[in-house]
Design a protein around this motif. Sequence first.
Motif, PDB file in Angstrom:
ATOM      1  N   ASP A   1     -27.707 -18.489  25.008  1.00 59.72           N
ATOM      2  CA  ASP A   1     -29.068 -18.174  24.585  1.00 59.72           C
ATOM      3  C   ASP A   1     -29.847 -19.481  24.570  1.00 59.72           C
ATOM      4  O   ASP A   1     -29.324 -20.513  24.149  1.00 59.72           O
ATOM      5  CB  ASP A   1     -29.029 -17.595  23.167  1.00 59.72           C
ATOM      6  CG  ASP A   1     -28.450 -16.194  23.190  1.00 59.72           C
ATOM      7  OD1 ASP A   1     -28.585 -15.515  24.228  1.00 59.72           O
ATOM      8  OD2 ASP A   1     -27.860 -15.789  22.172  1.00 59.72           O
ATOM      9  N   ARG A   2     -31.098 -19.388  25.007  1.00 63.25           N
ATOM     10  CA  ARG A   2     -31.873 -20.620  25.154  1.00 63.25           C
ATOM     11  C   ARG A   2     -33.168 -20.548  24.364  1.00 63.25           C
ATOM     12  O   ARG A   2     -33.830 -19.516  24.347  1.00 63.25           O
ATOM     13  CB  ARG A   2     -32.228 -20.838  26.623  1.00 63.25           C
ATOM     14  CG  ARG A   2     -31.037 -21.075  27.497  1.00 63.25           C
ATOM     15  CD  ARG A   2     -31.208 -20.460  28.864  1.00 63.25           C
ATOM     16  NE  ARG A   2     -32.189 -21.141  29.685  1.00 63.25           N
ATOM     17  CZ  ARG A   2     -31.933 -22.186  30.460  1.00 63.25           C
ATOM     18  NH1 ARG A   2     -30.725 -22.663  30.539  1.00 63.25           N
ATOM     19  NH2 ARG A   2     -32.880 -22.735  31.176  1.00 63.25           N
ATOM     20  N   LEU A   3     -33.499 -21.654  23.757  1.00 68.79           N
ATOM     21  CA  LEU A   3     -34.766 -21.740  23.051  1.00 68.79           C
ATOM     22  C   LEU A   3     -35.652 -22.734  23.797  1.00 68.79           C
ATOM     23  O   LEU A   3     -35.189 -23.793  24.208  1.00 68.79           O
ATOM     24  CB  LEU A   3     -34.529 -22.192  21.615  1.00 68.79           C
ATOM     25  CG  LEU A   3     -35.740 -22.124  20.677  1.00 68.79           C
ATOM     26  CD1 LEU A   3     -35.295 -21.819  19.249  1.00 68.79           C
ATOM     27  CD2 LEU A   3     -36.583 -23.387  20.695  1.00 68.79           C
ATOM     28  N   LEU A   4     -36.896 -22.366  23.981  1.00 68.97           N
ATOM     29  CA  LEU A   4     -37.827 -23.238  24.697  1.00 68.97           C
ATOM     30  C   LEU A   4     -38.772 -23.898  23.699  1.00 68.97           C
ATOM     31  O   LEU A   4     -39.428 -23.214  22.911  1.00 68.97           O
ATOM     32  CB  LEU A   4     -38.638 -22.409  25.703  1.00 68.97           C
ATOM     33  CG  LEU A   4     -39.777 -23.146  26.416  1.00 68.97           C
ATOM     34  CD1 LEU A   4     -39.247 -24.276  27.300  1.00 68.97           C
ATOM     35  CD2 LEU A   4     -40.598 -22.155  27.257  1.00 68.97           C
TER      36      LEU A   4
ATOM     37  N   CYS B   1     -31.418 -25.775  23.390  1.00 69.45           N
ATOM     38  CA  CYS B   1     -32.871 -25.781  23.575  1.00 69.45           C
ATOM     39  C   CYS B   1     -33.257 -26.844  24.580  1.00 69.45           C
ATOM     40  O   CYS B   1     -32.501 -27.778  24.832  1.00 69.45           O
ATOM     41  CB  CYS B   1     -33.564 -26.052  22.243  1.00 69.45           C
ATOM     42  SG  CYS B   1     -33.162 -27.661  21.569  1.00 69.45           S
ATOM     43  N   GLU B   2     -34.412 -26.658  25.159  1.00 74.60           N
ATOM     44  CA  GLU B   2     -34.965 -27.682  26.043  1.00 74.60           C
ATOM     45  C   GLU B   2     -36.426 -27.894  25.680  1.00 74.60           C
ATOM     46  O   GLU B   2     -37.120 -26.945  25.311  1.00 74.60           O
ATOM     47  CB  GLU B   2     -34.865 -27.249  27.510  1.00 74.60           C
ATOM     48  CG  GLU B   2     -33.451 -27.318  28.058  1.00 74.60           C
ATOM     49  CD  GLU B   2     -33.368 -26.930  29.528  1.00 74.60           C
ATOM     50  OE1 GLU B   2     -34.403 -27.019  30.234  1.00 74.60           O
ATOM     51  OE2 GLU B   2     -32.271 -26.543  29.960  1.00 74.60           O
TER      52      GLU B   2
ATOM     53  N   PRO C   1     -36.357 -17.539  27.572  1.00 74.12           N
ATOM     54  CA  PRO C   1     -36.020 -17.984  26.216  1.00 74.12           C
ATOM     55  C   PRO C   1     -35.802 -16.810  25.265  1.00 74.12           C
ATOM     56  O   PRO C   1     -36.436 -15.761  25.428  1.00 74.12           O
ATOM     57  CB  PRO C   1     -37.254 -18.781  25.789  1.00 74.12           C
ATOM     58  CG  PRO C   1     -38.379 -18.194  26.570  1.00 74.12           C
ATOM     59  CD  PRO C   1     -37.787 -17.765  27.882  1.00 74.12           C
ATOM     60  N   ARG C   2     -34.919 -17.019  24.307  1.00 72.85           N
ATOM     61  CA  ARG C   2     -34.752 -16.022  23.245  1.00 72.85           C
ATOM     62  C   ARG C   2     -35.777 -16.264  22.136  1.00 72.85           C
ATOM     63  O   ARG C   2     -36.031 -15.394  21.312  1.00 72.85           O
ATOM     64  CB  ARG C   2     -33.331 -16.118  22.687  1.00 72.85           C
ATOM     65  CG  ARG C   2     -33.014 -15.112  21.621  1.00 72.85           C
ATOM     66  CD  ARG C   2     -31.591 -15.229  21.177  1.00 72.85           C
ATOM     67  NE  ARG C   2     -30.704 -14.365  21.929  1.00 72.85           N
ATOM     68  CZ  ARG C   2     -30.606 -13.049  21.734  1.00 72.85           C
ATOM     69  NH1 ARG C   2     -31.331 -12.446  20.825  1.00 72.85           N
ATOM     70  NH2 ARG C   2     -29.777 -12.347  22.456  1.00 72.85           N
TER      71      ARG C   2
ATOM     72  N   LEU D   1     -41.445 -19.427  32.615  1.00 74.03           N
ATOM     73  CA  LEU D   1     -41.031 -18.679  31.423  1.00 74.03           C
ATOM     74  C   LEU D   1     -40.031 -17.591  31.808  1.00 74.03           C
ATOM     75  O   LEU D   1     -39.024 -17.392  31.132  1.00 74.03           O
ATOM     76  CB  LEU D   1     -42.234 -18.028  30.732  1.00 74.03           C
ATOM     77  CG  LEU D   1     -43.213 -18.966  30.021  1.00 74.03           C
ATOM     78  CD1 LEU D   1     -44.382 -18.160  29.444  1.00 74.03           C
ATOM     79  CD2 LEU D   1     -42.511 -19.751  28.917  1.00 74.03           C
TER      80      LEU D   1
ATOM     81  N   PHE E   1     -36.707 -19.247  32.710  1.00 75.66           N
ATOM     82  CA  PHE E   1     -36.053 -19.865  31.550  1.00 75.66           C
ATOM     83  C   PHE E   1     -35.495 -18.800  30.614  1.00 75.66           C
ATOM     84  O   PHE E   1     -34.460 -18.979  29.986  1.00 75.66           O
ATOM     85  CB  PHE E   1     -37.057 -20.757  30.806  1.00 75.66           C
ATOM     86  CG  PHE E   1     -36.409 -21.665  29.789  1.00 75.66           C
ATOM     87  CD1 PHE E   1     -36.062 -22.957  30.114  1.00 75.66           C
ATOM     88  CD2 PHE E   1     -36.150 -21.209  28.493  1.00 75.66           C
ATOM     89  CE1 PHE E   1     -35.455 -23.792  29.190  1.00 75.66           C
ATOM     90  CE2 PHE E   1     -35.547 -22.040  27.547  1.00 75.66           C
ATOM     91  CZ  PHE E   1     -35.205 -23.330  27.908  1.00 75.66           C
TER      92      PHE E   1
ATOM     93  N   VAL F   1     -39.352 -19.208  21.181  1.00 67.03           N
ATOM     94  CA  VAL F   1     -40.184 -20.327  21.641  1.00 67.03           C
ATOM     95  C   VAL F   1     -40.712 -21.075  20.418  1.00 67.03           C
ATOM     96  O   VAL F   1     -41.069 -20.452  19.413  1.00 67.03           O
ATOM     97  CB  VAL F   1     -41.383 -19.812  22.480  1.00 67.03           C
ATOM     98  CG1 VAL F   1     -42.327 -20.955  22.860  1.00 67.03           C
ATOM     99  CG2 VAL F   1     -40.893 -19.099  23.747  1.00 67.03           C
TER     100      VAL F   1
END
Length: 519
Positions: free
Chosen positions: A6-9, A32-33, A50-51, A45, A48, A53
Motif C-alpha cells: 500500500d502506498r501513500l503519496l 510513502c513517496e 495511493p491508498r 495519480l 501511483f 494522500v
Amino acid sequence: MTHAHDRLLIIDFGSQVTQLIARRLRELRVYCEIHPYNRVDEAFLRAFAPRAVILSGGPASVNAPGAPMPPAGVFDLGVPILGICYGQQVMMHVLGGRVEGGHGTAEFGRALVTPTGETLPLLEGWFQSGPEQVWMSHGDHVSRLAPGFRVYGTSPNAPYAITADPDRRFYAVQFHPEVHHTPRGARLYENFVRLAGFTGDWTMAGYREDAIAKIRAQVGDRRVICGLSGGVDSSVAAVLIHQAIGDQLTCVFVDNGLLRLNEAEQVVTMFRDAYNIPLIHADESALFLGALEGVSDPEVKRKTIGRLFIDVFQKYASQIEGAEFLAQGTLYPDVIESVSFAGGPSVTIKSHHNVGGLPEKMGLKLVEPLRELFKDEVRELGRELGLPESFIGRHPFPGPGLAIRCPGEVTAERLDILRRADAVYIDQIRRHGLYDDIWQAFAAILPMRTVGVMGDGRTYDYAVALRAVTSVDGMTADYYPFTHDFLGETATRIINEVRGVNRVFYDCTSKPPGTIEME
Ligand code: XMP
C-alpha cells in the motif's frame, strides 16, 4: 496498476519539514513517496494508486497569482486526504472555503489547541488530558470552511486548527504534526494511516525482495559497475545488487592511500572472500600521495583527491567489458533535496560526491537501489542482507579520507603515525563500550612537533589531536564528554604504542563553530 505495498503519496508544496512527514510514516511501516505538486498529474495519480494522500505545508499563499495547486482529480480519488498548513489552506481554497492573509493572521511557534468536543477518528488518543501543544508556522489562515467540513480543534490564533469532512475522510490541520514541537503529532499520523487502512506492511525483508526484482528488471543480462568505498551505503548497494544479478556486478575499490589502518585489506577480504563479489582493488596510493606532495591547502587537497578519484575510477571501469550501468548508493534525502520548485521542469539529482559527472562522461545508466531509503533504513537493509553489525554501525568516514585529518602536508610518514594513533584511540573507545554512543571519533595529526621527555631522553615528536562528537545528522555536533581517566589512559597508550608521538590533545570544540573534520 497493482503495487506490492500500500502506498501513500505526499504532495509537496515546499515546506522545510516535508521529509519529516515521510519519516513519521516510515516509522509506522507505511510506504510513502514525496512528489512535488508540479510533477503530479491525473495520470501519475492513477499509476501511483495511493491508498491515502497528504498535502504538505509550503511557503506560498493560496491567494497569490500562480499559487501552487494540487493536481486535478486528487479530491476525486475516494481516498483519505490530510492537509497540513498550506495543505489545509489549499484544500479549503479548492473545495469552496476561504483563506485570508494580511495583518494579524500569522502565527509562528508553539500554540495550544483545544477540542471542540466532537469526536473524530483522526483525534483518537488526543485531548485526554486537556489541550495539546502544537507547532504553528503560517502567514495565512482559513477564514471559512469548505462545505462538508466542521471544526474539531481551535487555537487562539487559528479558529480552524483542526478541521475535517469525516464522510469524505478529508482532514486538514493548520499546524505541523510532524515536528518535535508537536510532541504527540505522531499519534495523528498513526490514526490517519489506520483509518486509511494501512496495515504497516512495509518491512525491510519486503523492500529487499522488491529491490532485487527491480534491479533484475532494469539490468537484464547486462553488466553493472559499482564504486565501493567501504562505507555503509556503497557496501549495502553492492551486496544487494550482487544478490540480484550475481557476477554481472563488478566492484571497483579505489585505494587512495588515505584509508585507515588495515582498511583496504578488510574491504577486499569482506567483499571478495566473504561475499564472492568480483572486485577490482585499484591500489593507486602512490598516485594520490604523489599528487598531494607539497599541498597543504585544504580545498586544493579535496579537489585533487576528487579529480584523481574520477580519473582512476574511469580507467578501471572502462576495462570492464560491456558495462552499461553504474551503481550508486544515492539515498532518499539526496533525491528530495535536489528537487527544485523554482527551477521548473529540470529536476536535478545530486551526483554522488565520489563519482560526480561520471555516468554522463562514460555513457552509463544509473542503478540506485537505495533511492527510497533514509540512512537508518539503509542500516536496517544491511542487517537484512546479513552484513556484520560491526560494519553497519561504523562511524562515517569522509571521501577525502585521512588527508583532511592531516592538517598541513600529507606525507607517508605522518599518515603512518596517524593510522596507528587512530587505531589505538578507536580500540580504547571500543574497549570502554563507548563506540555506539559516539557519532564519529578519530585522531588527527597536527602540523607541529613539541619537546618531551621519555626515559632519560629528550623527544621532539608529533602531537596528535583526538576528536569525538555526538550528532544526529552531522550538521551540528557536540564534543563527547570523556572522563579524565579515559583521556589520560588513551594519551598514555598512544604515546607508548605509537612511535613518533609525544603529546596528545583532546578537541573540545563543538560544531558550530568548529566542523567535525579538521579541514
Ligand atoms: P564537517 O567536517 O563538515 O563534516 O563538519 C560533517 C560530516 O561529513 C563528513 N565529511 C565528508 N564526507 N566526503 C564525505 O563523504 C567529504 O568530502 C566529507 N567532508 C566531511 C564528516 O566526516 C562528518 O561526518
